[in-house]
Design an enzyme around this catalytic site. Structure first.
Site, PDB file in Angstrom:
ATOM      1  N   CYS A   1     -23.134 -58.219  10.943  1.00 47.76           N
ATOM      2  CA  CYS A   1     -22.759 -58.249  12.444  1.00 47.76           C
ATOM      3  C   CYS A   1     -23.422 -57.246  12.963  1.00 47.76           C
ATOM      4  CB  CYS A   1     -21.046 -57.660  11.447  1.00 47.76           C
ATOM      5  SG  CYS A   1     -20.459 -56.444  13.344  1.00 47.76           S
ATOM      6  N   CYS A   2     -24.084 -56.161  12.531  1.00 49.07           N
ATOM      7  CA  CYS A   2     -25.156 -55.821  12.860  1.00 49.07           C
ATOM      8  C   CYS A   2     -26.693 -56.858  14.039  1.00 49.07           C
ATOM      9  CB  CYS A   2     -26.056 -54.483  12.090  1.00 49.07           C
ATOM     10  SG  CYS A   2     -25.638 -53.950  11.360  1.00 49.07           S
TER      11      CYS A   2
ATOM     12  N   CYS B   1     -21.620 -47.245  13.482  1.00 47.44           N
ATOM     13  CA  CYS B   1     -20.339 -47.329  13.698  1.00 47.44           C
ATOM     14  C   CYS B   1     -19.106 -47.194  13.233  1.00 47.44           C
ATOM     15  CB  CYS B   1     -20.416 -49.412  13.376  1.00 47.44           C
ATOM     16  SG  CYS B   1     -21.457 -49.494  15.032  1.00 47.44           S
TER      17      CYS B   1
ATOM     18  N   CYS C   1     -18.029 -47.914   9.649  1.00 43.27           N
ATOM     19  CA  CYS C   1     -19.869 -48.410   8.475  1.00 43.27           C
ATOM     20  C   CYS C   1     -19.995 -47.020   8.317  1.00 43.27           C
ATOM     21  CB  CYS C   1     -20.099 -49.611   9.001  1.00 43.27           C
ATOM     22  SG  CYS C   1     -19.541 -51.508   8.786  1.00 43.27           S
TER      23      CYS C   1
ATOM     24  N   CYS D   1     -29.633 -51.863  10.049  1.00 48.47           N
ATOM     25  CA  CYS D   1     -28.792 -52.380  10.351  1.00 48.47           C
ATOM     26  C   CYS D   1     -29.625 -53.336  10.893  1.00 48.47           C
ATOM     27  CB  CYS D   1     -28.774 -51.649  11.496  1.00 48.47           C
ATOM     28  SG  CYS D   1     -29.444 -50.990  12.763  1.00 48.47           S
TER      29      CYS D   1
END
Length: 428
Positions: free
Chosen positions: A132-133, A214, A217, A240
């Site tokens: 995702c990062c 974010c 998280c 990240c």
């Protein structure tokens, strides 16, 4: 790329010994706390016109952005707009732009095609936060930084153990120079600087958010906790990905075989843990607290600003915490081996009588043939350690149950198999 500074040139090959010596020399030129001079050296002498800043507009960002406004308010400042930020962060971007007179703040967005392909429902952070990062931060930044010889970050030594040896200047493996003007600043230094220059705090800072990324998280941290402990809480992850060169490692995605929480059709990372001896009622977070412990320290738990859960064991009286159920982000019903049906009864009380709408999970001896009945009682998450149960869930191969003696809701359905004189619909 031509550089103004005779010390180092970003055009030279990677890992050239002279370049490495140049970085060592640069780091020896400045006092540990001379952040403005470090930034000015990078912007005006080392990489004029070829350096940008990357800012999260998080808890500490105002300090470095204030320094940028003093050195060069037109410096490109890139903000990674991941689509997952707190609304408060987006508002803070506008506040600091106006307050500090920054004229070149640029939002970077992830590639829409990548999002559609890899994260169409927006839940990739739950199962694979590194990926995702990568698609929301690393790739958009890599594309932009390819046009620069270096970039400025707000990282500091005190934030994590991995950053404990952070220098002012780094020579990274992508043939660029990374500049960390605040490397030696402590949390006290940051607070003193903000006070001295009357800089506005991030709106969430007062609520215990000491490092803000974010929203999915990020969580608040307790006094004395690592400032970045609230980032990816419960996972083996501290960066990240955009700072890969510094610490040399990024937590690998958790193997699916190691995940035990099953919810919404898949196994996911689980940030929750069980209550342990020595835990403090006013400070714990993402912890399932036994009913008896909650009752003993009710006021402290209610004052705790962090997410907490409730653990219900067989025989515990759910009615005693009925008025507090909305306080819990998750409730865990314990099903020990060879137990009776009290766990099912507790689940139905919580869902049907008291209207709890959050996560209701089954923990303990969760077996394949129990899951249909657990779901019927309102349980929507399962912590699974039994291998056959896991395999059945992964293959969607649970046994079908055609008749239940357990109604889905007392006001809706009469149980099949009930004696004839009892088989009448509910009238209220």
């Amino acid at each position: 790329m031509a550089m103004a500074s005779p010390i180092i040139s970003a055009a030279e090959p990677k890992h050239d010994k002279l370049r490495q010596l140049g970085i060592i020399a640069l780091n020896g030129m400045f006092d540990e706390m001379d952040a403005e001079a470090v930034l000015r050296q990078a912007v005006e002498e080392l990489l004029p016109g070829e350096i940008a800043m990357v800012s999260s507009f998080g808890a500490d960002s105002a300090v470095l952005l204030h320094l940028v406004s003093k050195v060069d308010p037109t410096l490109p400042v890139y903000f990674l707009e991941t689509g997952k930020h707190f609304p408060e962060t987006l508002a803070y971007v506008e506040t600091l732009k106006e307050r500090l007179g920054l004229t070149n703040v640029i939002a970077l967005y992830p590639d829409a095609a990548d999002i559609k392909r890899f994260d169409p429902d927006g839940t990739l952070w739950e199962t694979d936060p590194d990926s995702c990062c990568h698609i929301r931060k690393t790739e958009p930044l890599d594309k932009v930084l390819s046009g620069f010889g270096g970039w400025v970050t707000g990282r500091k030594r005190f934030q994590t153990a991995e950053r404990g040896v952070l220098p002012h200047f780094e020579l990274t493996s992508d043939d660029r120079i990374k500049v960390n003007p605040l490397a030696y600043f402590t949390n006290e230094d940051i607070e003193a600087y903000k006070a001295a220059h009357d800089l506005p705090d991030h709106p969430l800072y007062k609520d215990g958010y000491k490092s803000i990324g974010c929203a999915p998280c990020t969580s608040a941290v307790a006094d004395g906790e690592d400032p970045r402990a609230g980032r990816w809480r419960g996972r083996d992850k501290r960066e990240c990905g955009i700072h890969f060169d510094f610490n040399g490692s990024i937590a690998k995605p958790v193997s699916q075989s190691k995940l035990t929480l099953f919810r919404d059709g898949e196994f996911k990372s689980d940030p929750w843990r069980a209550w342990e001896e020595g835990d403090m009622a006013a400070e714990v977070r993402y912890t399932h607290v036994p009913v008896t412990v909650f009752l003993e320290h009710r006021e402290a738990f209610k004052a705790n600003p962090h997410p907490i859960g409730l653990q219900v064991n067989p025989g515990e009286n759910v009615e005693e915490v009925a008025e507090d159920l909305s306080r819990f982000a998750s409730i865990a019903i314990n099903f020990p081996a060879f137990t009776d049906g009290r766990g099912y009864s507790s689940a139905r009380l919580i869902r049907e009588r008291y209207g709890y709408e959050g996560e209701l999970r089954a923990v303990g001896d969760v077996l394949t043939d129990q899951i249909p009945f657990m779901r019927r009682c309102g349980i929507n998450a399962f912590v699974v350690t039994n291998a056959p149960t896991r395999a059945a869930l992964e293959k969607d191969a649970l046994a079908e149950v055609s008749h239940y003696y357990q109604p889905v809701g007392a006001r809706v359905e009469v149980p099949a198999g009930t004696r004839p004189f009892l088989r009448k619909p509910a009238t209220h």
